[in-house]
Design an enzyme around this catalytic site. Structure first.
Site, PDB file in Angstrom:
ATOM      1  N   ASP A 106       0.868  -1.175   0.000  1.00  0.00           N
ATOM      2  CA  ASP A 106       0.000   0.000   0.000  1.00  0.00           C
ATOM      3  C   ASP A 106       0.911   1.232   0.000  1.00  0.00           C
ATOM      4  O   ASP A 106       1.888   1.277   0.737  1.00  0.00           O
ATOM      5  CB  ASP A 106      -0.833  -0.069   1.302  1.00  0.00           C
ATOM      6  N   HIS A 196       5.064  15.483 -20.915  1.00  0.00           N
ATOM      7  CA  HIS A 196       5.530  14.658 -22.026  1.00  0.00           C
ATOM      8  C   HIS A 196       5.684  15.450 -23.333  1.00  0.00           C
ATOM      9  O   HIS A 196       6.344  15.003 -24.250  1.00  0.00           O
ATOM     10  CB  HIS A 196       4.650  13.414 -22.214  1.00  0.00           C
ATOM     11  N   LYS A 200       8.900  15.528 -26.976  1.00  0.00           N
ATOM     12  CA  LYS A 200       8.674  15.463 -28.432  1.00  0.00           C
ATOM     13  C   LYS A 200       9.826  16.162 -29.155  1.00  0.00           C
ATOM     14  O   LYS A 200      10.182  17.292 -28.812  1.00  0.00           O
ATOM     15  CB  LYS A 200       7.337  16.136 -28.796  1.00  0.00           C
ATOM     16  N   HIS A 258       1.038  21.608 -21.126  1.00  0.00           N
ATOM     17  CA  HIS A 258       1.463  21.432 -22.528  1.00  0.00           C
ATOM     18  C   HIS A 258       1.469  22.741 -23.333  1.00  0.00           C
ATOM     19  O   HIS A 258       2.453  23.074 -23.985  1.00  0.00           O
ATOM     20  CB  HIS A 258       0.551  20.429 -23.237  1.00  0.00           C
ATOM     21  N   LYS A 358     -11.095  18.469 -27.599  1.00  0.00           N
ATOM     22  CA  LYS A 358     -11.284  17.064 -27.969  1.00  0.00           C
ATOM     23  C   LYS A 358     -12.382  16.989 -29.008  1.00  0.00           C
ATOM     24  O   LYS A 358     -13.206  17.891 -29.115  1.00  0.00           O
ATOM     25  CB  LYS A 358     -11.644  16.239 -26.738  1.00  0.00           C
TER      26      LYS A 358
HETATM   27  C1  BG6 Z   1      -2.434  14.380 -21.831  1.00  0.00           C
HETATM   28  C2  BG6 Z   1      -3.847  14.756 -21.544  1.00  0.00           C
HETATM   29  O1  BG6 Z   1      -1.570  15.007 -20.921  1.00  0.00           O
HETATM   30  O2  BG6 Z   1      -2.092  14.809 -23.156  1.00  0.00           O
HETATM   31  C3  BG6 Z   1      -4.777  14.105 -22.564  1.00  0.00           C
HETATM   32  O3  BG6 Z   1      -4.207  14.333 -20.243  1.00  0.00           O
HETATM   33  C4  BG6 Z   1      -4.349  14.470 -23.967  1.00  0.00           C
HETATM   34  O4  BG6 Z   1      -6.122  14.483 -22.338  1.00  0.00           O
HETATM   35  C5  BG6 Z   1      -2.868  14.196 -24.168  1.00  0.00           C
HETATM   36  O5  BG6 Z   1      -5.112  13.679 -24.866  1.00  0.00           O
HETATM   37  C6  BG6 Z   1      -2.391  14.748 -25.498  1.00  0.00           C
HETATM   38  O6  BG6 Z   1      -1.092  14.296 -25.725  1.00  0.00           O
HETATM   39  P1  BG6 Z   1      -0.542  14.108 -27.212  1.00  0.00           P
HETATM   40  O7  BG6 Z   1       0.879  13.720 -27.038  1.00  0.00           O
HETATM   41  O8  BG6 Z   1      -1.405  13.057 -27.859  1.00  0.00           O
HETATM   42  O9  BG6 Z   1      -0.726  15.448 -27.868  1.00  0.00           O
END
Ligand code: BG6
Length: 507
Positions: A106, A196, A200, A258, A358
Site C-alpha cells: 500500500d 511529455h 517530443k 502542454h 477534444k
Molecule cells: C495528456 C492529456 O496530458 O495529453 C490528454 O491528459 C491528452 O487528455 C494528451 O489527450 C495529449 O497528448 P498528445 O501527445 O497526444 O498530444
C-alpha cells in the site's frame, strides 16, 4: 556532476533502481515500458537497470514481467506496424526483463517503504529513481513516506530522484502546496516534474531552430510578428477517462502544462547557455510575464466549449454528456480558447491565442506565427486588394516540420498573388524510429539532466496565469456547445474576429 544537454554523445545511463509506483496503470504499460525497451534498443541503458513495480495488487515477479512484455509487445507492434510476435527483439527484451521485479504494498503503509529500501540494498547500486505514475492524490503521500524512510538522501555516490507526473496541482494553491511538500524532503535538483510534450522532438527543435539560425532572431519580435496561435486539436473524446476528466476539464488538462510549454519555447529569451538552469530560468521568466487578467478580463478573453453529438469520417459520435462516468448535466469544458498577453519588451502588443479541444475535425498540434503585412501598400492599384496574412507554421504532430508561408505572384499577365509554402518535413530528412516521447525524458532523468523538466517556479507561474480563468468560470459555469467533428464553438471565432483576426486553418 550534473549532466546537461550540451553532452556530445549519449552514453548508457548509470546503474539505477527505477521504482514504478502505479505499476499496473496505463502509463507504465502503454508508455514507460515501451520507452524503456526503445532506450535498450538504442544502447542507452546498461545492464545495471533494475525495474521494480510498486502497487497494491498481488503478482509474482515473473508474472509481472510477463504482463509488461505482453503490453510492450502490443504497443510496439501498434506503433511500428509489425506483427505482435515480431515486435520485440527477444534478446533485448531479455536484458530488460532479467532485472524486473515487483513489490506489493500500500502506498500509505510504511512497510512498503522498508521493502523498497531492501530492494535498493540488494541491487548493487545506491542510485534510485522513484517514478510516481499514480493518481495525483498520492504524490505528496508517497514523497513524504519516501523521505521519512530515509530513501531520499542524495549523495555524490548515490543519487535519489523523484519523477512527478501531471497533473501537478489543480490550481495555484494546490500546486504551491505540492511543491512545498516535495521541497520539504528533497532539493529541487532531485525533482523531475514531467511534461511529455517536452519529450517530443519537434518541441525541442523549436529551441534549436530559434537559437541556431541567426535569421530567426531578426524577426522574432513585436516589430514583425502580429500574433501567435497555439493549437492542440484532438479527434479523440474522453475515452475511458470520464471520471478524471469531469473534475479536470480541458483548461487544467492542457493549458498550464502542454500549451504553456509550447508558448515558453516560442517566447522565451535566448538562455546564456544550453544548461538546465539557464533554459529553465528563461522559461519560468516568460511564463511569469503572462499578464495576470482580472476575473472580468479572463471571462472576456476565454471561451469554454463542450462537444455535443456529431460525426467524424462518417461515424456518429456521442456528445460529452453521454460518455461513461460523465454527468448528464456536466458543464466540464472539452474545448478552450484563450487570449493571453506577454508583458515584456519582445512581445508587448502581440496576442497569443491558445486553443485546445477534444473531438475536433483533425488531430493537429501546431504553432502558427502570423507576420505583420508588408508596411507599404505598393500593390494598391493592381488586382491585389488585400494582402493575405502569412505564417510560419511549426507543426508538432502529426506530419512534423516547419513551413513558411510566402506570397508569390501567380503566373499570368495580371498581378495576382497567392500563398505558397517553403517547408521542411522531418520525414524527408530523418529516419525516425518509433518512439513514445518518454524515451528522452526517462534517459535525462537517469543521467541527471533537468533541462526538459519543469522547475517549481515555472509550474507556479503557469497556474498563476490560469487562475483568473478558473475563478471566472467558477461563477459563470456555462459551456458553449460544438458538434463532435467540428472545430470548437462559434464564440472561439468571435474571440479572434473581435481583434480583426481569424484562426489558422487546421487543414
Ligand atoms: C495528456 C492529456 O496530458 O495529453 C490528454 O491528459 C491528452 O487528455 C494528451 O489527450 C495529449 O497528448 P498528445 O501527445 O497526444 O498530444
Amino acid at each position: 556532476m550534473n549532466a546537461s544537454r550540451t553532452r556530445r554523445k549519449a552514453e548508457p545511463a548509470p546503474p539505477t533502481t527505477l521504482f514504478l509506483f502505479g505499476a499496473h496503470g496505463d502509463l507504465v504499460k502503454r508508455l514507460l515500458m515501451p520507452a524503456l525497451y526503445n532506450l535498450m534498443r538504442d544502447g542507452l541503458l546498461g545492464d545495471g537497470l533494475h525495474i521494480v513495480g510498486v502497487d497494491h495488487n498481488a503478482i509474482s515477479d515473473v508474472d509481472f514481467a510477463k504482463k509488461l512484455e505482453d503490453f510492450s509487445r502490443a504497443e510496439v507492434a501498434a506503433k511500428s506496424g509489425k506483427k505482435a510476435e515480431e515486435a520485440l527483439d527477444s534478446a533485448l527484451w531479455g536484458r530488460l526483463a532479467k532485472n524486473i521485479s515487483y513489490v506489493q504494498g500500500d502506498f500509505l503503509d510504511e512497510a512498503t517503504y522498508v521493502a523498497l529500501g531492501e530492494k535498493i540494498a540488494a541491487s548493487g547500486t545506491g542510485n534510485a529513481v522513484f517514478y510516481l505514475a499514480t493518481a495525483p492524490r498520492f504524490f505528496s503521500e508517497v514523497v513524504r513516506r519516501l523521505g521519512a524512510a530515509g530513501l531520499l538522501v542524495d549523495s555524490p555516490e548515490a543519487f535519489r530522484r523523484v519523477v512527478v507526473e501531471k497533473p501537478f496541482g489543480s490550481d495555484l494553491a494546490t500546486a504551491e502546496a505540492l511543491n512545498g511538500c516535495l521541497l520539504k524532503v528533497m532539493s529541487e535538483k532531485q525533482i523531475y516534474r514531467i511534461d511529455h510534450y517536452l519529450g517530443k522532438e519537434t518541441v525541442q527543435n523549436i529551441l534549436v531552430s530559434r537559437f541556431s539560425n541567426g535569421l530567426f532572431e531578426a524577426f522574432w519580435n513585436n516589430h514583425y510578428i502580429d500574433h501567435v496561435q497555439i493549437t492542440a486539436a484532438e479527434t479523440v473524446g474522453v475515452e475511458t477517462r470520464g471520471s478524471f476528466y469531469e473534475h479536470t476539464g480541458a483548461l487544467r488538462d492542457m493549458v498550464p502544462n502542454h500549451l504553456f510549454q509550447l508558448l515558453a519555447m516560442v517566447a522565451m529569451e535566448p538562455p546564456a547557455a544550453f544548461g538546465a538552469d539557464a533554459v529553465r530560468g528563461e522559461k519560468a521568466k516568460v511564463v511569469g510575464a503572462i499578464r495576470p487578467w482580472s476575473v472580468e478580463e479572463a471571462r472576456a478573453n476565454s471561451v469554454r466549449g463542450q462537444y455535443c453529438a456529431g460525426e467524424l469520417g462518417g461515424k456518429a459520435l456521442p456528445g460529452y454528456r453521454e460518455e461513461n462516468n460523465v454527468a448528464a448535466d456536466s458543464n466540464t469544458e472539452t474545448y478552450v480558447a484563450l487570449k493571453v498577453m506577454i508583458d515584456n519588451w519582445r512581445w508587448v502588443g502581440v496576442p497569443f491565442y491558445l486553443r485546445t479541444g477534444k473531438r475536433m475535425s483533425v488531430r493537429n498540434t501546431e504553432i502558427a506565427i502570423c507576420f505583420k503585412p508588408a508596411p507599404y501598400a505598393q500593390f494598391r492599384d493592381t488586382e491585389v486588394e488585400r494582402l493575405q496574412p502569412t505564417y510560419l507554421k511549426i507543426q508538432i504532430q502529426p506530419n512534423e516540420g516547419m513551413w513558411f508561408d510566402l506570397l508569390a505572384k501567380r503566373p499570368g499577365p495580371a498581378l495576382a498573388m497567392t500563398n505558397v509554402e517553403l517547408g521542411f518535413a522531418y520525414r524527408d530528412f530523418f529516419e525516425m524510429q518509433p518512439s513514445t516521447g518518454y524515451e528522452t525524458l526517462i534517459y535525462d532523468c537517469l543521467t541527471g539532466d533537468q533541462t526538459l523538466f519543469q522547475r517549481a517556479d515555472n509550474i507556479e507561474n503557469g497556474w498563476r496565469a490560469v487562475q483568473p480563468f478558473l475563478d471566472a468560470w467558477r461563477v459563470d459555469t456555462q459551456v458553449q456547445g460544438y458538434k463532435a467533428g467540428e472545430n470548437g464553438p462559434q464564440a472561439a471565432d468571435e474571440l479572434l474576429a473581435r481583434d480583426g483576426r481569424v484562426w489558422h486553418s487546421l487543414g
